[in-house]
Design a protein around this motif. Sequence first.
Motif, PDB file in Angstrom:
ATOM      1  N   UNK A   3       0.764  -1.193  -0.063  1.00 39.27           N
ATOM      2  CA  UNK A   3       0.051   0.051   0.071  1.00 39.27           C
ATOM      3  C   UNK A   3       1.076   1.168  -0.120  1.00 39.27           C
ATOM      4  N   UNK A   4       0.420   2.143  -0.983  1.00 39.77           N
ATOM      5  CA  UNK A   4       1.054   3.509  -0.804  1.00 39.77           C
ATOM      6  C   UNK A   4       0.311   4.761  -1.288  1.00 39.77           C
ATOM      7  N   UNK A  55      -2.791   5.886   7.570  1.00 43.22           N
ATOM      8  CA  UNK A  55      -3.450   4.606   6.839  1.00 43.22           C
ATOM      9  C   UNK A  55      -4.390   3.875   7.907  1.00 43.22           C
ATOM     10  N   UNK A  56      -3.812   3.644   9.049  1.00 43.00           N
ATOM     11  CA  UNK A  56      -4.712   3.052  10.120  1.00 43.00           C
ATOM     12  C   UNK A  56      -5.940   3.900  10.498  1.00 43.00           C
ATOM     13  N   UNK A  57      -5.836   5.243  10.683  1.00 43.01           N
ATOM     14  CA  UNK A  57      -6.865   6.007  10.754  1.00 43.01           C
ATOM     15  C   UNK A  57      -7.970   5.956   9.689  1.00 43.01           C
ATOM     16  N   UNK A  62      -8.706  -4.484  10.834  1.00 45.50           N
ATOM     17  CA  UNK A  62      -8.129  -5.814  10.863  1.00 45.50           C
ATOM     18  C   UNK A  62      -7.259  -5.535   9.508  1.00 45.50           C
ATOM     19  N   UNK A  63      -7.074  -4.344   9.047  1.00 46.64           N
ATOM     20  CA  UNK A  63      -5.980  -4.430   7.904  1.00 46.64           C
ATOM     21  C   UNK A  63      -4.583  -4.547   8.600  1.00 46.64           C
ATOM     22  N   UNK A  64      -3.868  -5.097   7.564  1.00 49.04           N
ATOM     23  CA  UNK A  64      -2.300  -5.435   7.985  1.00 49.04           C
ATOM     24  C   UNK A  64      -1.728  -4.566   6.773  1.00 49.04           C
TER      25      UNK A  64
END
Length: 121
Positions: A3-4, A55-57, A62-64
């Motif tokens: 991811x980017x 990204x995590x926000x 459950x995304x890695x």
Amino acid sequence: FRFGPCLVFEQATMTWSGSKDPMQKPFFWETEGDSPVLKYPKRYSVEDRALTEYFFRHMPEDTELLSIERIENKKLWRVYKSYRNVTIEEQQQSGLEPAGQELWLWHGSSNLQSEISEGFS
């Protein structure tokens, strides 16, 4: 998947690139971008922390996140910055506020070599 970001929002772009000048590369680039190259942000750098936090926000819990990769390509950067500047001018002339109209977009890819040299199609 890797991811980017392929586009960045107004505040990050202006802060990270330092200028609206399409000739000026982002300050965090490790190369001049003359030859397209794939780079990994330094672990725990400002760039790494900002991208990871963003990204995590905005992703499901459950995304890695497997990796963050950045393409340094002067030709594509100049095209992007020039287009962005024209778009901002058009929005301002129309009475629109350009801030907040750009987003970070995340994607997975198995075809990095063509994206590094040619961009996304």
